[in-house]
Design a protein around this motif. Structure first.
Motif, PDB file in Angstrom:
ATOM      1  N   GLY A   7       6.103   8.094  -0.550  1.00 45.76           N
ATOM      2  CA  GLY A   7       6.942   7.242   0.281  1.00 45.76           C
ATOM      3  C   GLY A   7       6.637   5.767   0.094  1.00 45.76           C
ATOM      4  O   GLY A   7       5.467   5.363   0.111  1.00 45.76           O
ATOM      5  N   ASP A   8       7.659   4.980  -0.111  1.00 50.79           N
ATOM      6  CA  ASP A   8       7.556   3.520  -0.239  1.00 50.79           C
ATOM      7  C   ASP A   8       8.033   2.926   1.083  1.00 50.79           C
ATOM      8  O   ASP A   8       9.230   2.945   1.390  1.00 50.79           O
ATOM      9  N   ILE A   9       7.079   2.399   1.873  1.00 52.23           N
ATOM     10  CA  ILE A   9       7.366   1.988   3.247  1.00 52.23           C
ATOM     11  C   ILE A   9       7.557   0.479   3.289  1.00 52.23           C
ATOM     12  O   ILE A   9       6.594  -0.288   3.165  1.00 52.23           O
ATOM     13  N   GLY A  10       8.791   0.030   3.452  1.00 41.68           N
ATOM     14  CA  GLY A  10       9.084  -1.395   3.465  1.00 41.68           C
ATOM     15  C   GLY A  10       9.620  -1.859   4.806  1.00 41.68           C
ATOM     16  O   GLY A  10       9.986  -1.063   5.669  1.00 41.68           O
ATOM     17  N   GLY A  11       9.701  -3.181   4.964  1.00 41.92           N
ATOM     18  CA  GLY A  11      10.172  -3.748   6.216  1.00 41.92           C
ATOM     19  C   GLY A  11      11.636  -3.486   6.485  1.00 41.92           C
ATOM     20  O   GLY A  11      12.067  -3.445   7.641  1.00 41.92           O
ATOM     21  N   GLY A  63       2.926   4.215   0.147  1.00 44.53           N
ATOM     22  CA  GLY A  63       2.700   2.802  -0.110  1.00 44.53           C
ATOM     23  C   GLY A  63       3.238   1.996   1.058  1.00 44.53           C
ATOM     24  O   GLY A  63       4.412   2.110   1.414  1.00 44.53           O
ATOM     25  N   VAL A  64       2.389   1.172   1.646  1.00 42.86           N
ATOM     26  CA  VAL A  64       2.716   0.482   2.894  1.00 42.86           C
ATOM     27  C   VAL A  64       2.748  -1.025   2.659  1.00 42.86           C
ATOM     28  O   VAL A  64       1.838  -1.590   2.044  1.00 42.86           O
ATOM     29  N   ASP A 100       1.695  -1.362  -0.801  1.00 39.39           N
ATOM     30  CA  ASP A 100       2.883  -1.060  -1.589  1.00 39.39           C
ATOM     31  C   ASP A 100       2.863  -1.697  -2.982  1.00 39.39           C
ATOM     32  O   ASP A 100       3.331  -1.105  -3.956  1.00 39.39           O
ATOM     33  N   LEU A 101       2.277  -2.898  -3.111  1.00 39.47           N
ATOM     34  CA  LEU A 101       2.219  -3.524  -4.432  1.00 39.47           C
ATOM     35  C   LEU A 101       1.141  -2.892  -5.296  1.00 39.47           C
ATOM     36  O   LEU A 101       1.261  -2.852  -6.526  1.00 39.47           O
ATOM     37  N   GLU A 102       0.088  -2.378  -4.664  1.00 40.50           N
ATOM     38  CA  GLU A 102      -0.883  -1.604  -5.426  1.00 40.50           C
ATOM     39  C   GLU A 102      -0.215  -0.356  -5.992  1.00 40.50           C
ATOM     40  O   GLU A 102      -0.478   0.050  -7.135  1.00 40.50           O
ATOM     41  N   ALA A 103       0.683   0.237  -5.204  1.00 37.66           N
ATOM     42  CA  ALA A 103       1.428   1.402  -5.687  1.00 37.66           C
ATOM     43  C   ALA A 103       2.304   1.030  -6.879  1.00 37.66           C
ATOM     44  O   ALA A 103       2.404   1.779  -7.860  1.00 37.66           O
ATOM     45  N   VAL A 104       2.958  -0.120  -6.820  1.00 32.89           N
ATOM     46  CA  VAL A 104       3.754  -0.582  -7.954  1.00 32.89           C
ATOM     47  C   VAL A 104       2.876  -0.746  -9.192  1.00 32.89           C
ATOM     48  O   VAL A 104       3.238  -0.338 -10.301  1.00 32.89           O
TER      49      VAL A 104
END
Length: 327
Positions: A7-11, A63-64, A100-104
């Motif tokens: 899951g990619d958790i964005g604002g 990814g948060v 989340d950017l570490e996930a990218v």
């Protein structure tokens, strides 16, 4: 790789999928997107997803958009607190949280050639890499090369202090400082920054907003509307706004590249970059990227690529989960 929920958790939105694959290849199925602000907690999103697709998975990797400490995160632009222990207890499988950017950054090896666009060929070489991504906010990450393998790491570089370079940018800093106190790069390079940049430009240029644009802005995502008006050249001030935005984006990408010493390449991700690729291809982004005085030759040698897919963080979460042996 066993099947896991990623899951990619964005604002703005939360994207969930089931992931499996071998090596650096990742196959995603049941990819679904949810409007984050419509849910009080992440658990509610996950429960709705599980109800829709079932739960044949061996683990969860998320990814948060925010700093992660001891597997707990407060999402920066959402009133959500995410804890891996609580998710493990609720869903009965192992769970890991990443920025989340570490996930990218983890996902770069899974990208295909058609999922990247080269802005600057540079001189490809082994070395550190950098990732910068403007979406709702501004995310940044680094990837350390130890001579054998890459090690992605998270940063909160988007919240470092904005450094104005021109008289107009000094005026912008004053405008934003009066409202927010600390003026970060996220305040000028992100989707949420665009309406304020537009407001400042209108005042600075003594320009009124056209009635048609005002009507559209009241009923839609303001940043997306402003960017589209620039791409379609339907409003001169929006065109000026987005060219300025691209130069600001390039300037901060160059800052990050120097700090990480990213000889191995700079990757521009996030939701905005693919949508404004025609503007990124124009000279402004790279001119600002390399405009670092004596360091210009160093930056000109760094490859710069735009990530075209919005699934790279999901790829990365799958690879990180396998590396952590939760699946």
């Amino acid at each position: 790789m066993k099947r896991i929920l990623v899951g990619d958790i964005g604002g703005t939105k939360t994207r969930l999928a089931l992931a499996e694959g071998e090596g650096t290849a990742v196959v995603l199925t049941e990819v679904r997107t949810y409007p984050s602000l419509h849910y009080a907690t992440l658990e509610l999103v996950l429960e709705e997803y599980v109800t829709q697709v079932g739960f044949p998975v061996e683990g969860i990797a998320l990814g948060v958009a925010g700093p992660v400490s001891r597997q707990r995160a407060q999402v920066t632009n959402l009133p959500w607190v995410v804890e891996s222990a609580a998710l493990r207890q609720r869903f009965g499988v192992q769970c890991i949280l990443l920025n989340d950017l570490e996930a990218v950054a983890w996902g770069l090896p899974a990208l295909r050639g058609d999922e990247l666009f080269s802005l600057q060929e540079g001189v490809p070489s082994e070395g550190n890499r950098a990732v910068i991504a403007a979406g709702t906010g501004l995310g940044e990450a680094g990837i350390h090369w130890d001579g054998t393998r890459f090690h992605p790491f998270a940063t909160e570089g988007g919240h470092t202090s904005f450094a104005p370079r021109t008289e107009r940018e000094i005026a912008l800093w004053r405008f934003l400082q009066a409202r927010h106190g600390h003026v970060s790069w996220e305040r000028v390079v992100s989707g949420m920054a665009l309406p304020e940049l537009h407001e400042f430009l209108r005042a600075h240029e003594h320009s009124s907003i056209p009635a048609w644009l005002q009507a559209v802005l009241e009923g839609a995502s303001a940043g997306a509307v402003l960017a589209q008006a620039a791409l379609e050249a339907t409003d001169p001030l929006c065109v000026e706004l987005m060219h300025w935005f691209v130069r600001l984006y390039g300037a901060e990408a160059g800052n990050l590249a120097l700090k990480v010493m990213s000889r191995g390449g700079v990757y521009v991700g996030g939701g905005i970059a693919p949508k404004i690729l025609p503007l990124l291809r124009q000279p402004g982004f790279l001119e600002s990227f390399v405009d670092k005085g004596r360091m210009r030759p160093l930056l000109e040698a760094m490859p710069v690529q735009v990530i075209l897919t919005d699934q790279v963080a999901l790829y990365g979460l799958a690879l990180a989960a396998r590396s952590s042996r939760i699946c």
